[in-house]
Design an enzyme around this catalytic site. Sequence first.
Site, PDB file in Angstrom:
ATOM      1  N   THR A 184     -13.809  66.639  -6.597  1.00 57.66           N
ATOM      2  CA  THR A 184     -13.851  68.017  -6.111  1.00 57.66           C
ATOM      3  C   THR A 184     -12.500  68.570  -5.685  1.00 57.66           C
ATOM      4  O   THR A 184     -12.386  69.757  -5.393  1.00 57.66           O
ATOM      5  CB  THR A 184     -14.828  68.139  -4.922  1.00 57.66           C
ATOM      6  OG1 THR A 184     -14.377  67.279  -3.856  1.00 57.66           O
ATOM      7  CG2 THR A 184     -16.240  67.739  -5.339  1.00 57.66           C
ATOM      8  N   GLY A 211     -14.838  61.362  -6.648  1.00 62.47           N
ATOM      9  CA  GLY A 211     -13.797  62.105  -5.941  1.00 62.47           C
ATOM     10  C   GLY A 211     -13.323  63.277  -6.756  1.00 62.47           C
ATOM     11  O   GLY A 211     -12.130  63.577  -6.805  1.00 62.47           O
ATOM     12  N   ALA A 225      -5.507  46.424  -2.411  1.00 60.41           N
ATOM     13  CA  ALA A 225      -6.795  46.763  -3.014  1.00 60.41           C
ATOM     14  C   ALA A 225      -6.613  47.292  -4.434  1.00 60.41           C
ATOM     15  O   ALA A 225      -7.381  46.962  -5.348  1.00 60.41           O
ATOM     16  CB  ALA A 225      -7.525  47.792  -2.150  1.00 60.41           C
ATOM     17  N   LYS A 226      -5.591  48.113  -4.636  1.00 56.68           N
ATOM     18  CA  LYS A 226      -5.345  48.672  -5.966  1.00 56.68           C
ATOM     19  C   LYS A 226      -4.799  47.610  -6.928  1.00 56.68           C
ATOM     20  O   LYS A 226      -5.070  47.654  -8.135  1.00 56.68           O
ATOM     21  CB  LYS A 226      -4.375  49.852  -5.869  1.00 56.68           C
ATOM     22  CG  LYS A 226      -4.960  51.089  -5.200  1.00 56.68           C
ATOM     23  CD  LYS A 226      -6.073  51.726  -6.026  1.00 56.68           C
ATOM     24  CE  LYS A 226      -6.387  53.133  -5.544  1.00 56.68           C
ATOM     25  NZ  LYS A 226      -7.437  53.785  -6.359  1.00 56.68           N
ATOM     26  N   TYR A 249      -3.743  49.244   1.215  1.00 54.20           N
ATOM     27  CA  TYR A 249      -4.080  50.098   0.072  1.00 54.20           C
ATOM     28  C   TYR A 249      -3.529  49.508  -1.220  1.00 54.20           C
ATOM     29  O   TYR A 249      -4.235  49.396  -2.228  1.00 54.20           O
ATOM     30  CB  TYR A 249      -3.500  51.490   0.330  1.00 54.20           C
ATOM     31  CG  TYR A 249      -3.542  52.460  -0.821  1.00 54.20           C
ATOM     32  CD1 TYR A 249      -4.746  52.985  -1.274  1.00 54.20           C
ATOM     33  CD2 TYR A 249      -2.360  52.888  -1.432  1.00 54.20           C
ATOM     34  CE1 TYR A 249      -4.773  53.913  -2.316  1.00 54.20           C
ATOM     35  CE2 TYR A 249      -2.381  53.806  -2.465  1.00 54.20           C
ATOM     36  CZ  TYR A 249      -3.599  54.320  -2.907  1.00 54.20           C
ATOM     37  OH  TYR A 249      -3.612  55.224  -3.936  1.00 54.20           O
ATOM     38  N   ASN A 282     -12.019  57.690  -9.754  1.00 54.49           N
ATOM     39  CA  ASN A 282     -10.862  58.325  -9.138  1.00 54.49           C
ATOM     40  C   ASN A 282     -10.883  58.251  -7.615  1.00 54.49           C
ATOM     41  O   ASN A 282      -9.820  58.266  -6.991  1.00 54.49           O
ATOM     42  CB  ASN A 282     -10.793  59.793  -9.580  1.00 54.49           C
ATOM     43  CG  ASN A 282      -9.818  60.596  -8.749  1.00 54.49           C
ATOM     44  OD1 ASN A 282      -8.610  60.481  -8.896  1.00 54.49           O
ATOM     45  ND2 ASN A 282     -10.352  61.408  -7.838  1.00 54.49           N
TER      46      ASN A 282
END
Length: 257
Positions: A16, A14, A153-154, A150, A82
């Site tokens: 960019t 991730g 999961a983290k 979310y 990331n």
Amino acid sequence: MENSLKGQVALVTGGTKGIGKAIADKLSSAGAEVVVTARTAPAENPNGHYFIPADLTQAEDAETIAIEILRKYGRIDIIINNAGANLSPGGGFSTLSDEHWYNDWQLNFMSVVRINKALLPAMTEQRSGVIINISTGAAKQPIWGMTMSYSSAKAALNAYSKALAGELGPKGIRVNVVSPGVVKTPLMLDFIENLAKSSNSTVEEVFQGVMDKVGVPLGRMAEPEEIAGLVAFLVSPEAKYITGTNYSVDGGAAPSV
């Protein structure tokens, strides 16, 4: 820290835009050869990072990334996991389908497990390397109306990272977690805009609501570069005795010591 990473190869998933781009640019400025992944190529790549297109929710793409990095560079020294996002709608448990849970866990947890598994054989052979897994303050301070799947999961990512640090320490590999709070990224701004639309509120009202729920003493979002600075330190030789630790970069939002 100029040239502190010279000769090292770093992967930033991730990488960019947002936090990932800031990290990639910071590592490059410290002398590293930087590889970035994303689903689509960036419109601009002024620092010349080597780009590999990948969808990290797909298991086979982790192997593709590892094969290409090792073919091109013959080594891997730094992995910055990331890539991640809050993909699910707000509203709590009743709004979340099995698909919402699955998608959040694939991107925010399983993608990290797969990337590490694909590249760790090369690191263990070198007996050196650093892994930084980017988590979130919401893993410790979940907001039920916005981040339930979310956050879970983290939180799993945090536990996995601690276990991995214990396994890999004797092999010369360090593993740490960086947990940003509210950061001014394109994804965060999109999240706030979408939440405003779904709740028939203004962007300003939603932003203030997020800040009130999180409770940031510094009173603002972080800039991506403020996260990148800590990551650059943690992968540098100056942090060679630091492993198995989770660092909050949240403007003082965490309510516990």
